[in-house]
Design an enzyme around this catalytic site. Structure first.
Site, mmCIF file in Angstrom:
data_model
loop_
_atom_site.group_PDB
_atom_site.id
_atom_site.type_symbol
_atom_site.label_atom_id
_atom_site.label_comp_id
_atom_site.label_asym_id
_atom_site.label_seq_id
_atom_site.Cartn_x
_atom_site.Cartn_y
_atom_site.Cartn_z
ATOM 1 N N TYR A 24 -37.779 -52.893 -10.549
ATOM 2 C CA TYR A 24 -37.153 -51.656 -10.424
ATOM 3 C C TYR A 24 -37.863 -50.575 -9.829
ATOM 4 C CZ TYR A 24 -34.561 -53.617 -14.636
ATOM 5 O OH TYR A 24 -33.819 -54.289 -15.052
ATOM 6 N N HIS A 68 -32.373 -48.012 -12.691
ATOM 7 C CA HIS A 68 -33.437 -47.920 -13.855
ATOM 8 C C HIS A 68 -33.953 -46.427 -14.071
ATOM 9 C CE1 HIS A 68 -35.236 -49.945 -16.856
ATOM 10 N NE2 HIS A 68 -34.367 -50.933 -16.863
ATOM 11 N N GLU A 112 -26.121 -48.771 -11.347
ATOM 12 C CA GLU A 112 -26.509 -48.542 -12.799
ATOM 13 C C GLU A 112 -27.527 -47.548 -13.146
ATOM 14 O OE1 GLU A 112 -27.281 -52.309 -14.633
ATOM 15 O OE2 GLU A 112 -27.994 -51.384 -16.341
HETATM 16 MG MG MG Z 1 -30.161 -51.589 -16.556
#
Ligand code: MG
Length: 268
Positions: free
Chosen positions: A26, A76, A100
């Site tokens: 991330y 994230h 997301e």
């Molecule tokens: Mg996630």
């Protein structure tokens, strides 16, 4: 990118039509890092590097694969609000299935501005635990997908209520199913998905052999789809002798010590 291509080819070969694509961890792995002397331990990332490399990743994936599969991506919460808006706008042209957690829950008021500037599909919710956190986002059409974690909501009944609440607003469900969920959780999510008309996709992470031994009756996706188990109840068991081999061990998780180059700790 070569490593990503080979993983995508393998996963597509297993029948999947939706693939979350990330470069490194991330926030990405920075090309070069300019930290102060004696930097604190942690997982460092550079937001500018991350944004540039990820937009390039989308471009290369569309050049190579066209629209042969749906691309997902998880930020994230690694960006500041204005960066998140710019990033979403840059990705819009590549038509992701969803992006997301562009923002952390305490910055979700920014979603109104983000929605007014681009049509990138927004997914969020894995950190939510009570209805006050999702109520405003749903009734104001600020998101497209909810990614809540069923056990964190309180279980099956609250999950059913949440999904039913989303349906008339056109918001779909993609239950959070990370690698630290058990096969019991996966089975619960699958049962819910079969029942819900607004279930979109089901996250899947390959089970390790140890996990399969502990949870007899686990279900695995076939050709990109999960099927409900036919055993009574949730359908997955626990081998209580096998599980004794794996006592809980508490240890520090370095990845949660996420830092930007100057050493500031940020949400993981
Ligand atoms: Mg996630």
């Amino acid at each position: 990118m070569e490593e990503l291509y080979s993983q995508i080819d393998r996963i597509r070969g297993e029948g999947y039509q939706h693939i979350r694509c990330q470069l490194g961890f991330y926030g990405g792995i920075p090309d070069s890092l300019k930290t102060p002397d004696q930097p604190m331990a942690g997982t460092y990332f550079d937001q500018d590097d991350y944004m540039r490399n990820t937009v390039l990743m989308f471009q290369k994936l569309r050049e190579k694969y066209g629209f042969a599969f749906h691309i997902l991506h998880d930020v994230h919460e690694r960006l500041y609000p204005n960066q998140a808006i710019q990033f979403a706008r840059d990705l819009e042209a590549y038509k992701p299935y969803f992006i997301e957690d562009l923002l952390p829950p305490d910055q979700n008021e920014w979603l109104a501005q983000l929605r007014s500037q681009c049509a990138v599909p927004i997914a969020t919710g894995e950190l939510f635990s009570n209805p006050m956190e999702w109520k405003e986002l749903i009734v104001n059409w600020r998101i497209d997908f909810l990614r809540c974690h069923v056990s964190q909501l309180g279980g099956i009944t609250p999950a059913l209520k949440l999904a039913a609440f989303c349906e008339p607003f056109g918001i779909r469900i993609a239950w959070h199913t990370p690698s630290d969920i058990t096969p019991i959780g996966v089975a619960v999510n699958t049962h819910l998905n079969i029942h819900l008309h607004n279930a979109a996709i089901q996250e899947n992470i390959e089970l390790r052999d140890k996990i399969k031994a502990v949870f007899p009756g686990y279900n695995e996706a076939r050709n990109g789809y999960f099927y409900p188990l036919e055993a009574p109840g949730i359908g997955v068991d626990i081998d209580e002798e096998e599980i004794k081999k794996y006592p809980v061990i508490y240890r520090p998780h370095e990845w949660t010590q996420s830092r930007i180059p100057d050493g500031t700790i940020v949400t993981p």
